[in-house]
Design an enzyme around this catalytic site. Sequence first.
Site, mmCIF file in Angstrom:
data_model
loop_
_atom_site.group_PDB
_atom_site.id
_atom_site.type_symbol
_atom_site.label_atom_id
_atom_site.label_comp_id
_atom_site.label_asym_id
_atom_site.label_seq_id
_atom_site.Cartn_x
_atom_site.Cartn_y
_atom_site.Cartn_z
ATOM 1 N N GLU A 112 9.945 1.874 10.309
ATOM 2 C CA GLU A 112 10.964 2.882 9.978
ATOM 3 C C GLU A 112 10.259 4.225 10.096
ATOM 4 O O GLU A 112 9.412 4.548 9.263
ATOM 5 C CB GLU A 112 11.474 2.688 8.546
ATOM 6 C CG GLU A 112 12.167 1.366 8.297
ATOM 7 C CD GLU A 112 13.517 1.255 8.995
ATOM 8 O OE1 GLU A 112 14.060 2.293 9.420
ATOM 9 O OE2 GLU A 112 13.993 0.120 9.124
ATOM 10 N N CYS B 59 13.957 11.260 6.055
ATOM 11 C CA CYS B 59 13.819 10.861 7.466
ATOM 12 C C CYS B 59 15.149 10.947 8.201
ATOM 13 O O CYS B 59 15.193 11.257 9.382
ATOM 14 C CB CYS B 59 13.258 9.458 7.544
ATOM 15 S SG CYS B 59 14.129 8.306 6.489
ATOM 16 N N GLY C 257 -4.602 3.547 -2.295
ATOM 17 C CA GLY C 257 -5.726 4.006 -1.478
ATOM 18 C C GLY C 257 -5.227 4.842 -0.329
ATOM 19 O O GLY C 257 -4.016 5.054 -0.175
ATOM 20 N N LYS D 212 0.879 -1.172 0.000
ATOM 21 C CA LYS D 212 0.000 0.000 0.000
ATOM 22 C C LYS D 212 0.916 1.221 0.000
ATOM 23 O O LYS D 212 1.465 1.601 1.027
ATOM 24 C CB LYS D 212 -0.879 -0.035 1.258
ATOM 25 C CG LYS D 212 -2.225 0.698 1.129
ATOM 26 C CD LYS D 212 -2.140 2.135 0.727
ATOM 27 C CE LYS D 212 -1.792 3.057 1.867
ATOM 28 N NZ LYS D 212 -1.607 4.463 1.435
ATOM 29 N N GLY E 229 -4.747 1.409 4.108
ATOM 30 C CA GLY E 229 -3.602 1.137 4.993
ATOM 31 C C GLY E 229 -4.053 0.466 6.283
ATOM 32 O O GLY E 229 -3.503 -0.551 6.707
ATOM 33 N N GLU F 261 10.137 16.767 14.119
ATOM 34 C CA GLU F 261 10.531 16.596 12.722
ATOM 35 C C GLU F 261 9.731 17.565 11.857
ATOM 36 O O GLU F 261 8.504 17.493 11.816
ATOM 37 C CB GLU F 261 10.242 15.158 12.308
ATOM 38 C CG GLU F 261 10.686 14.848 10.904
ATOM 39 C CD GLU F 261 10.497 13.381 10.566
ATOM 40 O OE1 GLU F 261 9.381 12.870 10.721
ATOM 41 O OE2 GLU F 261 11.484 12.757 10.135
ATOM 42 N N GLY G 228 -4.423 5.961 3.621
ATOM 43 C CA GLY G 228 -3.908 5.279 4.795
ATOM 44 C C GLY G 228 -5.032 4.877 5.731
ATOM 45 O O GLY G 228 -5.065 3.757 6.251
HETATM 46 P P1 NAD Z 1 2.456 8.745 7.096
HETATM 47 O O1 NAD Z 1 2.727 8.032 8.355
HETATM 48 O O2 NAD Z 1 1.370 9.726 7.059
HETATM 49 O O3 NAD Z 1 2.110 7.697 5.949
HETATM 50 C C1 NAD Z 1 2.934 6.613 5.623
HETATM 51 C C2 NAD Z 1 2.086 5.532 5.005
HETATM 52 O O4 NAD Z 1 1.156 5.046 5.957
HETATM 53 C C3 NAD Z 1 1.249 5.991 3.813
HETATM 54 O O5 NAD Z 1 1.182 4.962 2.862
HETATM 55 C C4 NAD Z 1 -0.110 6.209 4.444
HETATM 56 O O6 NAD Z 1 -1.162 6.099 3.532
HETATM 57 C C5 NAD Z 1 -0.148 5.100 5.445
HETATM 58 N N1 NAD Z 1 -1.077 5.306 6.561
HETATM 59 C C6 NAD Z 1 -1.558 6.473 7.064
HETATM 60 N N2 NAD Z 1 -2.405 6.239 8.086
HETATM 61 C C7 NAD Z 1 -2.457 4.908 8.249
HETATM 62 C C8 NAD Z 1 -3.140 4.037 9.166
HETATM 63 N N3 NAD Z 1 -3.944 4.517 10.113
HETATM 64 N N4 NAD Z 1 -2.943 2.703 9.061
HETATM 65 C C9 NAD Z 1 -2.120 2.214 8.129
HETATM 66 N N5 NAD Z 1 -1.461 2.962 7.227
HETATM 67 C C10 NAD Z 1 -1.616 4.307 7.286
HETATM 68 O O7 NAD Z 1 3.839 9.351 6.677
HETATM 69 P P2 NAD Z 1 4.179 10.231 5.398
HETATM 70 O O8 NAD Z 1 3.723 11.608 5.674
HETATM 71 O O9 NAD Z 1 3.723 9.570 4.162
HETATM 72 O O10 NAD Z 1 5.775 10.135 5.420
HETATM 73 C C11 NAD Z 1 6.564 11.005 6.122
HETATM 74 C C12 NAD Z 1 7.082 10.359 7.395
HETATM 75 O O11 NAD Z 1 7.774 9.143 7.106
HETATM 76 C C13 NAD Z 1 8.098 11.208 8.104
HETATM 77 O O12 NAD Z 1 7.802 11.229 9.490
HETATM 78 C C14 NAD Z 1 9.423 10.497 7.856
HETATM 79 O O13 NAD Z 1 10.399 10.719 8.793
HETATM 80 C C15 NAD Z 1 9.010 9.086 7.799
HETATM 81 N N6 NAD Z 1 9.993 8.290 7.068
HETATM 82 C C16 NAD Z 1 10.801 7.421 7.742
HETATM 83 C C17 NAD Z 1 11.756 6.687 7.065
HETATM 84 C C18 NAD Z 1 12.659 5.756 7.778
HETATM 85 O O14 NAD Z 1 13.239 4.903 7.134
HETATM 86 N N7 NAD Z 1 12.803 5.826 9.074
HETATM 87 C C19 NAD Z 1 11.880 6.817 5.708
HETATM 88 C C20 NAD Z 1 11.048 7.709 5.050
HETATM 89 C C21 NAD Z 1 10.097 8.429 5.744
#
Ligand code: NAD
Length: 451
Positions: free
Chosen positions: A224, A258, A180, A149, A186, A358, A182
């Site tokens: 992550e 990140c 779709g 996803k 998700g 962040e 999150g």
């Molecule tokens: P996000 O947490 O909003 O979304 C990440 C993914 O999770 C998306 O596919 C989203 O649709 C899904 N999602 C959202 N709500 C969900 C739920 N309730 N249940 C299941 N899935 C759900 O994050 P983002 O805004 O897309 O990404 C940015 C964040 O990701 C930053 O905080 C960044 O630091 C982190 N990040 C971490 C790493 C790492 O390796 N540590 C790498 C890249 C990004």
Amino acid sequence: MEVLNPATERVIATVPAGGAADVDAAVAAARRSARAWATSTREERLALLTRLRDGLAGAQEEITATVVAELGAPVGFAAAVHAGLPLTVASSYLTLLAEHPFEERIGNSLVLAEPAGVIAAITPWNYPLHQIVAKVVPALAAGCPVVLKPAEDTPLVARLFARLVHEAGFPAGVFNLVTGTGAVAGAALAAHRDVDVVSFTGSTAVGRTVAETAGRGLKRVALELGGKSANVVLPGADLTRAVNVNVANVFANSGQTCSAWTRLLVHRDHYEEAVSMAAKAAEKYVPGDPTDPRTRIGPVVNAKQLARVRGYLEGAITEGARVVAGGPEPITELPAGFYVRPTVLADVTPDMTVAQEEVFGPVLVILPYRDEEHAAELANGTEYGLAGGVWAADTDTAAAFARRLDTGQVDLNGGRFNPLAPFGGYKSSGLGRELGRHGLEEFLQYKSLQY
Ligand code: NAD
């Protein structure tokens, strides 16, 4: 769901908003393929993954153009990192799969490393293809089927990847894509009772929810999450290089990394010098059209992210930070797009929001320290622990300091990224590791035979 180009604010595509029924169908397909895929030979998996790697190599230009369009990454950076890095990572798993010992003798036991089952991969938008490849390729190499996803903002490169998997000839059901939101797709995937492992990359807030859900279902979880990484310049280091590399590090991908070194820690005797150097270096980052090869910094991903970054900048000024480059003012020089001014903030204290949270935008904060003890305390003084940098007169001094840091990765004197080294976080930056052998092991479980 509409997909927007963040540089033009125009709709460039629409993709299905998958629901719980789509997730069910995808997980069922994965489950049906699981036993046959788990018992496929190493050679069969290697042959298919080699074709996938070749597909990634052949599609580099298309991948670049797709990520430029849906993420707004500058074309040069997109070619090198968004298209190039997934190819490197996919190649690394061909070598690892060829060499990995899936059986090991321990005393009177034969220990078998078996596939961990059906994998749910949930990925963010910031390095959209890299994060997909870093989960899907080792999972497939381990013998696990996957349901992916991807993030709402960057589904197009995920669809391109799905096409490459299909063209490589993997058996039906081994790889499945559900686009779709999150909240709907998700959440349904993370909670699905027929998923064995949830591998999630994204924000710490959503990561917690995913872990709670996975915990109730007794699923394994790999997370992550976010970071607030510190780059520590010790006395005796090459300050100019440390500052310039830091500025480039934090402005790459419009600060949406990140592991970015978003906090620069400098000894108080060199503080003002470092602040002027950073301000001067920041001037070279002029936001522009990501399709222009001269552009070093593009927009942030969407309007929400733009508002969030500006909000952090306004908050920092209210709390007493000094703007030495950029600032929260809107960019009027460009006709459209979610652009932020690349910003450097001085006089930042450790308790300020901008020093703790962040931002996920092109914002560098600079803090002074008194001595090494204080520097280590500041570096470790956030809830995160993903990455970091240490600069010193020599590598031994830098390594000794790096041992004191509560973080998963530290680059010494500008040491370069290693796609075989474990990547992941301490503290609230996550659980588990990606990349290399450690990344492969996330998708294995062990069975011991005694005789
Ligand atoms: P996000 O947490 O909003 O979304 C990440 C993914 O999770 C998306 O596919 C989203 O649709 C899904 N999602 C959202 N709500 C969900 C739920 N309730 N249940 C299941 N899935 C759900 O994050 P983002 O805004 O897309 O990404 C940015 C964040 O990701 C930053 O905080 C960044 O630091 C982190 N990040 C971490 C790493 C790492 O390796 N540590 C790498 C890249 C990004």
